[in-house]
Design an enzyme around this catalytic site. Structure first.
Site, PDB file in Angstrom:
ATOM      1  N   LYS A  22       0.835  -1.205   0.000  1.00  0.00           N
ATOM      2  CA  LYS A  22       0.000   0.000   0.000  1.00  0.00           C
ATOM      3  C   LYS A  22       0.870   1.256   0.000  1.00  0.00           C
ATOM      4  O   LYS A  22       0.681   2.163  -0.823  1.00  0.00           O
ATOM      5  CB  LYS A  22      -0.903   0.013   1.236  1.00  0.00           C
ATOM      6  CG  LYS A  22      -1.685   1.321   1.422  1.00  0.00           C
ATOM      7  CD  LYS A  22      -2.520   1.300   2.681  1.00  0.00           C
ATOM      8  CE  LYS A  22      -1.747   1.676   3.910  1.00  0.00           C
ATOM      9  NZ  LYS A  22      -1.753   3.148   4.144  1.00  0.00           N
ATOM     10  N   ASN A  23       1.814   1.324   0.945  1.00  0.00           N
ATOM     11  CA  ASN A  23       2.610   2.548   1.080  1.00  0.00           C
ATOM     12  C   ASN A  23       3.503   2.788  -0.128  1.00  0.00           C
ATOM     13  O   ASN A  23       3.814   3.933  -0.451  1.00  0.00           O
ATOM     14  CB  ASN A  23       3.442   2.489   2.361  1.00  0.00           C
ATOM     15  CG  ASN A  23       2.579   2.591   3.611  1.00  0.00           C
ATOM     16  OD1 ASN A  23       1.450   3.091   3.549  1.00  0.00           O
ATOM     17  ND2 ASN A  23       3.081   2.118   4.733  1.00  0.00           N
ATOM     18  N   CYS A 118      -4.922   8.403   9.693  1.00  0.00           N
ATOM     19  CA  CYS A 118      -5.133   7.807  11.002  1.00  0.00           C
ATOM     20  C   CYS A 118      -4.719   8.774  12.109  1.00  0.00           C
ATOM     21  O   CYS A 118      -3.756   9.530  11.977  1.00  0.00           O
ATOM     22  CB  CYS A 118      -4.319   6.518  11.144  1.00  0.00           C
ATOM     23  SG  CYS A 118      -5.035   5.109  10.299  1.00  0.00           S
ATOM     24  N   ARG A 123       2.386  13.995  13.381  1.00  0.00           N
ATOM     25  CA  ARG A 123       2.992  13.732  12.065  1.00  0.00           C
ATOM     26  C   ARG A 123       2.978  14.965  11.163  1.00  0.00           C
ATOM     27  O   ARG A 123       2.356  14.990  10.113  1.00  0.00           O
ATOM     28  CB  ARG A 123       2.281  12.561  11.369  1.00  0.00           C
ATOM     29  CG  ARG A 123       2.309  11.293  12.163  1.00  0.00           C
ATOM     30  CD  ARG A 123       2.073  10.071  11.306  1.00  0.00           C
ATOM     31  NE  ARG A 123       0.700   9.966  10.875  1.00  0.00           N
ATOM     32  CZ  ARG A 123       0.243   9.002  10.084  1.00  0.00           C
ATOM     33  NH1 ARG A 123       1.061   8.084   9.645  1.00  0.00           N
ATOM     34  NH2 ARG A 123      -1.008   8.949   9.738  1.00  0.00           N
ATOM     35  N   ASP A 308       4.635   0.087  12.139  1.00  0.00           N
ATOM     36  CA  ASP A 308       3.365  -0.409  11.619  1.00  0.00           C
ATOM     37  C   ASP A 308       3.107  -1.873  11.971  1.00  0.00           C
ATOM     38  O   ASP A 308       2.056  -2.420  11.611  1.00  0.00           O
ATOM     39  CB  ASP A 308       3.309  -0.231  10.092  1.00  0.00           C
ATOM     40  CG  ASP A 308       2.946   1.185   9.696  1.00  0.00           C
ATOM     41  OD1 ASP A 308       2.538   1.962  10.575  1.00  0.00           O
ATOM     42  OD2 ASP A 308       3.068   1.514   8.503  1.00  0.00           O
ATOM     43  N   ARG A 400      -8.538   0.270   4.489  1.00  0.00           N
ATOM     44  CA  ARG A 400      -7.537   1.177   3.949  1.00  0.00           C
ATOM     45  C   ARG A 400      -6.221   0.459   3.670  1.00  0.00           C
ATOM     46  O   ARG A 400      -5.449   0.889   2.819  1.00  0.00           O
ATOM     47  CB  ARG A 400      -7.282   2.339   4.914  1.00  0.00           C
ATOM     48  CG  ARG A 400      -8.439   3.305   5.073  1.00  0.00           C
ATOM     49  CD  ARG A 400      -8.052   4.498   5.956  1.00  0.00           C
ATOM     50  NE  ARG A 400      -6.804   5.051   5.490  1.00  0.00           N
ATOM     51  CZ  ARG A 400      -5.757   5.321   6.282  1.00  0.00           C
ATOM     52  NH1 ARG A 400      -5.821   5.089   7.575  1.00  0.00           N
ATOM     53  NH2 ARG A 400      -4.660   5.828   5.776  1.00  0.00           N
TER      54      ARG A 400
END
Length: 430
Positions: A22-23, A118, A123, A308, A400
């Site tokens: 995903k990232n 999220c 961040r 993560d 997601r």
């Protein structure tokens, strides 16, 4: 909102295919803005975040077509008509900020809303903005939007990050590909997703050296061409499903898994008594005799233990023999799953950025609520090994970052199903 119902206590056996990252995909998709030629991404994950990035790129005038059931993305930015990334789309996902660098690099200007995502800490995007300023962009923050200009184009520069930031490194690399001259980025992030981005950009004609190290050197080029690029395996999905048999017992093969992507994580699993072996098709994971052993974990930038995977690792350690200490060094406020695990009988004490987990023999099913993407899957993992039924609510976070969770786990024997519509806690308790 949907909920997930899990009846725990069943060992898992079988195979789980691991999707593209995903990232990585969310970083690769904005690269289309750097060229007027087509960019094709294969092995793309089928996730709601990918749909959000698709909507954002289309709002700018890019063309995005999903092929082969969404596993191939055909992108083209030959006719960009809008240089404003609107709040209504950007607020849904933090990765939206990655359109900023490419737009300024190719078009000399952009207006991008400050992003959402999220709720796992502040961040801030200040490092993204400082990198663009170093490359010669003029920035102005007004009404929640970043207004960026570089009317005469970006210029190569030295960018010294005071701390490691994956997103800021990605934005800087994207922007520097079309900057005039040489850009040197120090204290750059080393994640596999950045290595994958560099490989894609190189296929497009970029001149970049040093991927996988903390120093990147980019020689700007006048234009980039099209390319076809496979998205790297998702190391976070891989690590997540590695924990499933570790918690429940059994043996699961992770198809497409690569040990080099999760080396530090696999080392902690080995210390906990979980066996990880490479196969021709990927990796197999088996829990050795009895319960897992307690281990300490400290999250760090790659190649350290991934933040993560911290929540998912905590789910394993809740039933490990002994006491484990988890130290979160990447994001503040990332232990929101701890109170929900405690509802299942876990013994967890949180003080600032440190969580102490004293293992119990078995967790008990309970109604719990997901607070963010990784927390949601950690509750599912815990429920797989728990006694009785667990209902995980607010699982919109889950979609997601994980495709077809129920299908993949059911194929290995898990008793798991999705309940359409919201299920209140008082209803779940009945």
């Amino acid at each position: 909102m949907d909920s997930i119902l899990i009846t725990g206590g069943t060992p898992l056996n079988g195979a789980i295919p691991i999707a593209g990252a995903k990232n990585a995909c969310l970083t690769l998709m904005p690269a289309t803005l750097l060229s007027d030629e087509p960019l094709t991404l294969t092995n793309a994950p089928r996730l709601s975040d990918i749909h959000t990035m698709t909507a954002l790129l289309k709002s700018l005038g890019a063309e995005v077509t999903q092929l082969q059931g969404g596993q191939v993305l055909a992108l083209s930015s030959h006719d960009i008509t809008n240089l404003t990334a609107d709040y209504e789309i950007v607020r849904k996902m933090r990765a939206s900020i990655l359109v900023l660098g490419p737009l300024v690099a190719r078009y000399g200007q952009a207006v991008v809303s400050l992003p959402g995502g999220c709720a796992i800490g502040a961040r801030p995007v200040d490092l993204h903005l400082k990198a663009l300023e170093a490359l010669g962009a003029t920035l102005d923050l007004r009404d929640g939007y970043v207004h960026a200009e570089a009317r005469n184009g970006l210029k190569g520069a030295r960018i010294d990050f005071p701390l490691v930031s994956v997103g800021a490194t990605e934005n800087a690399v994207l922007a520097a590909t079309l900057a005039r001259g040489t850009t040197v980025i120090t204290n750059a992030a080393r994640e596999p997703e950045i290595v994958d981005l560099v490989h894609c950009l190189r296929r497009m004609g970029a001149r970049i050296e040093g991927e996988g190290s903390s120093t990147l050197t980019i020689e700007g080029v006048d234009r980039l061409s099209g390319a076809t690029h496979p998205v790297v395996t998702d190391r976070i999905e891989l690590g997540t499903y590695m924990l499933a048999p570790a918690i429940t017992g059994g043996t699961v093969e992770l198809l497409g898994g690569r040990l080099d992507l999760v080396a530090s994580f696999a080392e902690r699993l080995d210390a906990a008594g979980i066996e990880v072996q490479e196969t021709q098709r990927g990796l197999t994971v088996t829990r050795r005799n009895g319960r897992a052993r307690a281990v300490d974990v400290t999250t760090e930038p790659f190649p350290g233990f991934p933040t993560d995977l911290q929540a998912q690792m905590m789910a394993l350690l809740c039933t490990a023999e002994g006491t484990s200490v988890l130290e979160e060094r990447i994001f503040e406020n990332r232990f929101m799953h701890a109170p929900e695990l405690s509802r299942m009988g876990a013994r967890i004490s949180v003080h600032g950025g440190t969580a102490t987990v004293t293992g119990v023999e078995r967790l008990r099913g309970a109604p719990v609520m997901a607070t963010d993407l990784r927390a949601s899957v950690s509750l599912i993992l815990a429920a797989l090994g728990a006694e009785g039924e667990t209902v995980v609510s607010r699982v919109y976070h889950l979609d997601r970052g994980y495709e077809r969770v129920e299908e993949k786990l059911r194929a290995c024997g898990a008793r798991i199903e999705r309940i359409r519509g919201e299920l209140r806690r008082d209803e779940a308790a009945e």
